[in-house]
Design an enzyme around this catalytic site. Sequence first.
Site, PDB file in Angstrom:
ATOM      1  N   ALA A   1      -5.933  45.725   7.744  1.00 36.61           N
ATOM      2  CA  ALA A   1      -4.511  45.974   7.495  1.00 36.61           C
ATOM      3  C   ALA A   1      -4.309  46.016   5.982  1.00 36.61           C
ATOM      4  O   ALA A   1      -5.130  45.488   5.226  1.00 36.61           O
ATOM      5  CB  ALA A   1      -3.678  44.854   8.117  1.00 36.61           C
TER       6      ALA A   1
ATOM      7  N   GLY B   1      -8.418  44.375  10.510  1.00 37.55           N
ATOM      8  CA  GLY B   1      -7.813  45.361  11.404  1.00 37.55           C
ATOM      9  C   GLY B   1      -8.712  46.552  11.671  1.00 37.55           C
ATOM     10  O   GLY B   1      -8.576  47.215  12.702  1.00 37.55           O
TER      11      GLY B   1
ATOM     12  N   GLU C   1     -10.862  45.431  14.409  1.00 29.55           N
ATOM     13  CA  GLU C   1     -10.005  45.356  15.603  1.00 29.55           C
ATOM     14  C   GLU C   1      -9.696  46.754  16.151  1.00 29.55           C
ATOM     15  O   GLU C   1      -9.679  46.962  17.364  1.00 29.55           O
ATOM     16  CB  GLU C   1      -8.719  44.601  15.254  1.00 29.55           C
ATOM     17  CG  GLU C   1      -8.981  43.127  14.970  1.00 29.55           C
ATOM     18  CD  GLU C   1      -7.797  42.428  14.330  1.00 29.55           C
ATOM     19  OE1 GLU C   1      -7.282  42.937  13.308  1.00 29.55           O
ATOM     20  OE2 GLU C   1      -7.380  41.385  14.841  1.00 29.55           O
TER      21      GLU C   1
ATOM     22  N   GLU D   1     -10.084  37.744   7.715  1.00 37.34           N
ATOM     23  CA  GLU D   1      -8.703  37.321   7.449  1.00 37.34           C
ATOM     24  C   GLU D   1      -8.634  35.891   6.933  1.00 37.34           C
ATOM     25  O   GLU D   1      -7.773  35.538   6.127  1.00 37.34           O
ATOM     26  CB  GLU D   1      -7.853  37.447   8.735  1.00 37.34           C
ATOM     27  CG  GLU D   1      -7.570  38.884   9.154  1.00 37.34           C
ATOM     28  CD  GLU D   1      -8.621  39.497  10.074  1.00 37.34           C
ATOM     29  OE1 GLU D   1      -9.735  38.922  10.180  1.00 37.34           O
ATOM     30  OE2 GLU D   1      -8.337  40.536  10.683  1.00 37.34           O
TER      31      GLU D   1
HETATM   32  N1  CAA Z   1      -5.695  46.452   1.943  1.00 42.25           N
HETATM   33  C1  CAA Z   1      -5.297  47.106   0.844  1.00 42.25           C
HETATM   34  N2  CAA Z   1      -6.142  47.612  -0.067  1.00 42.25           N
HETATM   35  C2  CAA Z   1      -7.446  47.457   0.160  1.00 42.25           C
HETATM   36  C3  CAA Z   1      -7.953  46.796   1.291  1.00 42.25           C
HETATM   37  C4  CAA Z   1      -7.009  46.290   2.218  1.00 42.25           C
HETATM   38  N3  CAA Z   1      -7.373  45.675   3.346  1.00 42.25           N
HETATM   39  N4  CAA Z   1      -9.300  46.792   1.235  1.00 42.25           N
HETATM   40  C5  CAA Z   1      -9.623  47.439   0.111  1.00 42.25           C
HETATM   41  N5  CAA Z   1      -8.521  47.848  -0.539  1.00 42.25           N
HETATM   42  C6  CAA Z   1      -8.427  48.571  -1.814  1.00 42.25           C
HETATM   43  C7  CAA Z   1      -8.715  47.664  -2.985  1.00 42.25           C
HETATM   44  O1  CAA Z   1      -7.540  46.933  -3.343  1.00 42.25           O
HETATM   45  C8  CAA Z   1      -9.130  48.657  -4.018  1.00 42.25           C
HETATM   46  O2  CAA Z   1      -7.971  49.277  -4.544  1.00 42.25           O
HETATM   47  P1  CAA Z   1      -7.799  49.453  -6.145  1.00 42.25           P
HETATM   48  O3  CAA Z   1      -8.927  50.395  -6.529  1.00 42.25           O
HETATM   49  O4  CAA Z   1      -6.448  50.072  -6.282  1.00 42.25           O
HETATM   50  O5  CAA Z   1      -7.940  48.121  -6.747  1.00 42.25           O
HETATM   51  C9  CAA Z   1      -9.875  49.713  -3.202  1.00 42.25           C
HETATM   52  O6  CAA Z   1      -9.446  49.544  -1.857  1.00 42.25           O
HETATM   53  C10 CAA Z   1     -11.375  49.524  -3.220  1.00 42.25           C
HETATM   54  O7  CAA Z   1     -11.653  48.195  -2.847  1.00 42.25           O
HETATM   55  P2  CAA Z   1     -12.597  47.222  -3.704  1.00 42.25           P
HETATM   56  O8  CAA Z   1     -12.485  47.542  -5.161  1.00 42.25           O
HETATM   57  O9  CAA Z   1     -12.301  45.826  -3.297  1.00 42.25           O
HETATM   58  O10 CAA Z   1     -14.031  47.702  -3.176  1.00 42.25           O
HETATM   59  P3  CAA Z   1     -15.350  46.822  -3.019  1.00 42.25           P
HETATM   60  O11 CAA Z   1     -16.421  47.790  -2.674  1.00 42.25           O
HETATM   61  O12 CAA Z   1     -15.548  45.962  -4.221  1.00 42.25           O
HETATM   62  O13 CAA Z   1     -15.071  45.868  -1.758  1.00 42.25           O
HETATM   63  C11 CAA Z   1     -14.341  45.329   0.440  1.00 42.25           C
HETATM   64  C12 CAA Z   1     -14.889  46.406  -0.520  1.00 42.25           C
HETATM   65  C13 CAA Z   1     -15.389  44.267   0.680  1.00 42.25           C
HETATM   66  C14 CAA Z   1     -13.993  46.032   1.748  1.00 42.25           C
HETATM   67  C15 CAA Z   1     -13.081  44.693  -0.176  1.00 42.25           C
HETATM   68  O14 CAA Z   1     -12.193  45.725  -0.587  1.00 42.25           O
HETATM   69  C16 CAA Z   1     -12.336  43.785   0.737  1.00 42.25           C
HETATM   70  O15 CAA Z   1     -12.736  42.663   0.948  1.00 42.25           O
HETATM   71  N6  CAA Z   1     -11.210  44.265   1.332  1.00 42.25           N
HETATM   72  C17 CAA Z   1     -10.352  43.462   2.153  1.00 42.25           C
HETATM   73  C18 CAA Z   1     -10.943  43.237   3.534  1.00 42.25           C
HETATM   74  C19 CAA Z   1     -10.015  42.353   4.355  1.00 42.25           C
HETATM   75  O16 CAA Z   1      -9.738  41.237   4.005  1.00 42.25           O
HETATM   76  N7  CAA Z   1      -9.535  42.893   5.494  1.00 42.25           N
HETATM   77  C20 CAA Z   1      -8.654  42.197   6.372  1.00 42.25           C
HETATM   78  C21 CAA Z   1      -7.223  42.527   6.038  1.00 42.25           C
HETATM   79  S1  CAA Z   1      -6.072  41.543   6.944  1.00 42.25           S
HETATM   80  C22 CAA Z   1      -6.028  42.224   8.503  1.00 42.25           C
HETATM   81  O17 CAA Z   1      -6.667  43.218   8.778  1.00 42.25           O
HETATM   82  C23 CAA Z   1      -5.141  41.529   9.499  1.00 42.25           C
HETATM   83  C24 CAA Z   1      -5.275  42.052  10.891  1.00 42.25           C
HETATM   84  O18 CAA Z   1      -5.855  41.412  11.738  1.00 42.25           O
HETATM   85  C25 CAA Z   1      -4.661  43.302  11.304  1.00 42.25           C
END
Ligand code: CAA
Length: 306
Positions: A114, A157, A160, A180
């Site tokens: 998400a 998400g 999921e 999460e």
């Molecule tokens: N939401 C919004 N933006 C996101 C994102 C997310 N879930 N995941 C990645 N991005 C964005 C980053 O903010 C970044 O944007 P900017 O360039 O503008 O800063 C871009 O995508 C690239 O990401 P990274 O620079 O972080 O890339 P990376 O290769 O270093 O890492 C990653 C990749 C491990 C996937 C890391 O981005 C990450 O950990 N993302 C979040 C994953 C996460 O926590 N997901 C769960 C979300 S909560 C949820 O999903 C609730 C539910 O149950 C529905």
Amino acid sequence: MSFLARTFSQFITRSGTTASTLLTKPHNVSALALRLSSTQQSGNEQKKYDYLLVDVKGKDSNIALVQLNRPKALNALCDGLMKELSSVLESLDRDEKIGCIVLTGSTRAFAAGADIREMQNNTLPQVVGGGFLDQWSAVSKIKKPIIAAVNGFALGGGCELSMMCDIIYAGEEAEFGQPEIIIGTIPGAGGTQRLPRYVGKSKAMEMVLTGNRIKAKEAYQIGLVSAVFPANQLVDEAIKTAEKIASHSRIVVQLAKEAVNAAFETTLAEGNRFEKRLFHTTFGLADRKEGMTAFIEKRKPNFTGQ
Ligand code: CAA
């Protein structure tokens, strides 16, 4: 005929001759790919898809390939993307030319979850009152089979969403996880419910409580995905399976999907009773008669969906 009355595949064909743009090819899809600019319009004005690329594939043009297309945010599933996705999947579900759907992302990410930026400042009254993520469940209500073809990250998400699909294929570099907990929340789109049903309690608990990611090979070993392919072959392999599924009777495929999904909702006795009733139901179908007759006559069946 009104625009909305046209089927989705008709629209794709039409848009291909008018306002389509070429899709870049992140996964070796060979045929001309069209960017759909709309499924809805008011008057002559077309509303563009901001987050999806949609194409028709297969030698019988009966497979829909839906690609999440928000590369800068690793296909983070913002509200707009999920609304578009639900709307497109519902259109495809109604499109009689489409027999199976393949859902994919980019080589780098199926979806990173998400959209954290979008929900960062949400409050409890807002998410409860607004039914935050409620519309996501539309994906799991689609009657046609959906194959998730997962390359790269399928996190939160994203994981999921893949589990809402019916079959998951993974590219060799795919990574699955429910991270999460790392950002102070818990899965909110079925992760705590579907994951234990698919991979067992201990593994699901480990993933949900640590936020650790697992690689494609492990996802295959624990039964989360049913096959792993080289990344550049993944979508083509998913389309091949989709074509096989689409070659069967549409109505029987729908019943079969419903029966398997019931296994996750009911007791064994109730599930078996439900299955038996659906099995009996196939005897009211011309396709059931045709399938068995074709077997006896040693020929290919000609299914009509009746
Ligand atoms: N939401 C919004 N933006 C996101 C994102 C997310 N879930 N995941 C990645 N991005 C964005 C980053 O903010 C970044 O944007 P900017 O360039 O503008 O800063 C871009 O995508 C690239 O990401 P990274 O620079 O972080 O890339 P990376 O290769 O270093 O890492 C990653 C990749 C491990 C996937 C890391 O981005 C990450 O950990 N993302 C979040 C994953 C996460 O926590 N997901 C769960 C979300 S909560 C949820 O999903 C609730 C539910 O149950 C529905």
